[in-house]
Design a protein around this motif. Structure first.
Motif, mmCIF file in Angstrom:
data_model
loop_
_atom_site.group_PDB
_atom_site.id
_atom_site.type_symbol
_atom_site.label_atom_id
_atom_site.label_comp_id
_atom_site.label_asym_id
_atom_site.label_seq_id
_atom_site.Cartn_x
_atom_site.Cartn_y
_atom_site.Cartn_z
ATOM 1 N N HIS A 154 9.444 18.459 -10.653
ATOM 2 C CA HIS A 154 8.603 17.361 -11.136
ATOM 3 C C HIS A 154 9.446 16.127 -11.468
ATOM 4 C CE1 HIS A 154 4.817 19.431 -11.050
ATOM 5 N NE2 HIS A 154 5.274 20.408 -11.821
ATOM 6 N N LEU A 155 10.574 16.346 -12.108
ATOM 7 C CA LEU A 155 11.471 15.225 -12.434
ATOM 8 C C LEU A 155 12.009 14.586 -11.160
ATOM 9 C CD1 LEU A 155 13.376 16.824 -15.434
ATOM 10 C CD2 LEU A 155 11.711 14.954 -15.549
ATOM 11 N N LYS A 156 12.311 15.398 -10.170
ATOM 12 C CA LYS A 156 12.799 14.882 -8.883
ATOM 13 C C LYS A 156 11.738 14.006 -8.224
ATOM 14 C CE LYS A 156 14.616 16.449 -4.387
ATOM 15 N NZ LYS A 156 14.211 15.270 -3.735
ATOM 16 N N GLU A 157 10.489 14.435 -8.265
ATOM 17 C CA GLU A 157 9.393 13.656 -7.665
ATOM 18 C C GLU A 157 9.262 12.297 -8.350
ATOM 19 O OE1 GLU A 157 6.409 12.888 -4.942
ATOM 20 O OE2 GLU A 157 7.545 14.762 -4.999
ATOM 21 N N LEU A 158 9.316 12.283 -9.677
ATOM 22 C CA LEU A 158 9.239 11.023 -10.420
ATOM 23 C C LEU A 158 10.449 10.136 -10.147
ATOM 24 C CD1 LEU A 158 7.898 12.384 -13.819
ATOM 25 C CD2 LEU A 158 6.671 10.857 -12.248
ATOM 26 N N ASP A 193 12.416 10.270 -7.379
ATOM 27 C CA ASP A 193 12.348 9.818 -5.983
ATOM 28 C C ASP A 193 11.387 8.646 -5.812
ATOM 29 O OD1 ASP A 193 14.205 11.735 -5.287
ATOM 30 O OD2 ASP A 193 12.761 13.067 -4.298
ATOM 31 N N ALA A 194 10.315 8.636 -6.608
ATOM 32 C CA ALA A 194 9.353 7.535 -6.553
ATOM 33 C C ALA A 194 9.883 6.298 -7.280
ATOM 34 C CB ALA A 194 8.018 7.962 -7.166
ATOM 35 N N GLY A 195 10.950 6.484 -8.032
ATOM 36 C CA GLY A 195 11.549 5.355 -8.739
ATOM 37 C C GLY A 195 10.944 5.085 -10.103
ATOM 38 N N LEU A 196 10.091 5.986 -10.584
ATOM 39 C CA LEU A 196 9.443 5.759 -11.875
ATOM 40 C C LEU A 196 10.337 6.122 -13.058
ATOM 41 C CD1 LEU A 196 5.833 6.936 -11.023
ATOM 42 C CD2 LEU A 196 6.634 4.584 -11.364
ATOM 43 N N ILE A 197 11.274 7.049 -12.837
ATOM 44 C CA ILE A 197 12.232 7.392 -13.881
ATOM 45 C C ILE A 197 13.631 7.335 -13.281
ATOM 46 C CG2 ILE A 197 10.588 8.843 -15.138
ATOM 47 C CD1 ILE A 197 12.149 11.299 -14.100
ATOM 48 N N GLN A 226 0.836 -1.208 0.000
ATOM 49 C CA GLN A 226 0.000 0.000 0.000
ATOM 50 C C GLN A 226 0.871 1.258 0.000
ATOM 51 O OE1 GLN A 226 -2.137 -1.139 3.507
ATOM 52 N NE2 GLN A 226 -3.986 -1.704 2.356
ATOM 53 N N GLN A 227 1.967 1.225 0.721
ATOM 54 C CA GLN A 227 2.872 2.368 0.746
ATOM 55 C C GLN A 227 3.510 2.586 -0.624
ATOM 56 O OE1 GLN A 227 5.532 1.385 3.961
ATOM 57 N NE2 GLN A 227 4.155 2.234 5.514
ATOM 58 N N ARG A 228 3.893 1.500 -1.294
ATOM 59 C CA ARG A 228 4.512 1.630 -2.617
ATOM 60 C C ARG A 228 3.522 2.189 -3.633
ATOM 61 N NH1 ARG A 228 6.203 -3.619 -1.756
ATOM 62 N NH2 ARG A 228 5.204 -4.323 -3.663
ATOM 63 N N ILE A 229 2.313 1.666 -3.645
ATOM 64 C CA ILE A 229 1.347 2.164 -4.636
ATOM 65 C C ILE A 229 0.964 3.615 -4.346
ATOM 66 C CG2 ILE A 229 -0.804 1.370 -3.561
ATOM 67 C CD1 ILE A 229 -1.701 0.592 -6.428
ATOM 68 N N ALA A 230 0.909 3.987 -3.083
ATOM 69 C CA ALA A 230 0.612 5.377 -2.726
ATOM 70 C C ALA A 230 1.733 6.296 -3.203
ATOM 71 C CB ALA A 230 0.413 5.513 -1.222
ATOM 72 N N ARG A 231 2.973 5.843 -3.113
ATOM 73 C CA ARG A 231 4.114 6.647 -3.561
ATOM 74 C C ARG A 231 4.073 6.835 -5.076
ATOM 75 N NH1 ARG A 231 6.474 10.530 -3.995
ATOM 76 N NH2 ARG A 231 8.715 10.725 -4.086
ATOM 77 N N TYR A 232 3.769 5.752 -5.788
ATOM 78 C CA TYR A 232 3.643 5.860 -7.247
ATOM 79 C C TYR A 232 2.483 6.789 -7.612
ATOM 80 C CZ TYR A 232 6.788 1.790 -7.662
ATOM 81 O OH TYR A 232 7.853 0.921 -7.600
ATOM 82 N N ILE A 250 12.453 5.890 -18.433
ATOM 83 C CA ILE A 250 11.574 5.138 -17.539
ATOM 84 C C ILE A 250 12.418 4.105 -16.790
ATOM 85 C CG2 ILE A 250 9.720 3.395 -17.498
ATOM 86 C CD1 ILE A 250 8.471 6.002 -18.133
ATOM 87 N N ASN A 251 12.184 3.950 -15.507
ATOM 88 C CA ASN A 251 12.795 2.866 -14.737
ATOM 89 C C ASN A 251 11.888 1.659 -14.955
ATOM 90 O OD1 ASN A 251 13.316 0.965 -12.661
ATOM 91 N ND2 ASN A 251 14.294 2.561 -11.436
#
Length: 99
Positions: free
Chosen positions: A58-62, A64-68, A11-17, A81-82
């Motif tokens: 915005h790039l930092k947020e993406l 930090d979430a590990g999406l990029i 739940q924490q991971r999906i909330a972060r994404y 993309i990660n």
């Protein structure tokens, strides 16, 4: 699972994404990167009518979430993309929406 809150790691991971995807500029970046291998932050600055510092946040947020992920190619940063985390996010959202 956090015993105090009952919130699972999943739940924490999906909330972060979800948080990282929760802004139209970030969605634009993700959609752009999903259609091409990579791009440079300067290319994004050229197509988005926002300040470089705002784009950077915005790039930092993406990131930090590990999406990029970003790779420095001085003086530019190349973003992609990660794939591992993107696949995980996709699976988590698919599971969530099956409910």
């Amino acid at each position: 699972m956090n015993l105090e809150t009952g919130i699972t790691e999943k739940q924490q991971r999906i909330a972060r994404y979800a948080k990282a995807l929760g802004h139209p500029v970030r969605m634009y970046v993700i959609e752009l990167l999903s259609k091409q291998a990579c791009c440079y932050s300067s290319d994004l600055t050229d197509v988005l009518p926002i300040a470089k510092s705002t784009l950077s946040q915005h790039l930092k947020e993406l990131k930090d979430a590990g999406l990029i992920q970003g790779e420095i190619e001085s003086p530019k940063i190349k973003y992609c993309i990660n794939k591992k985390n993107w696949i995980e996010a996709k699976q988590l959202f698919e599971q969530l929406f099956k409910v």
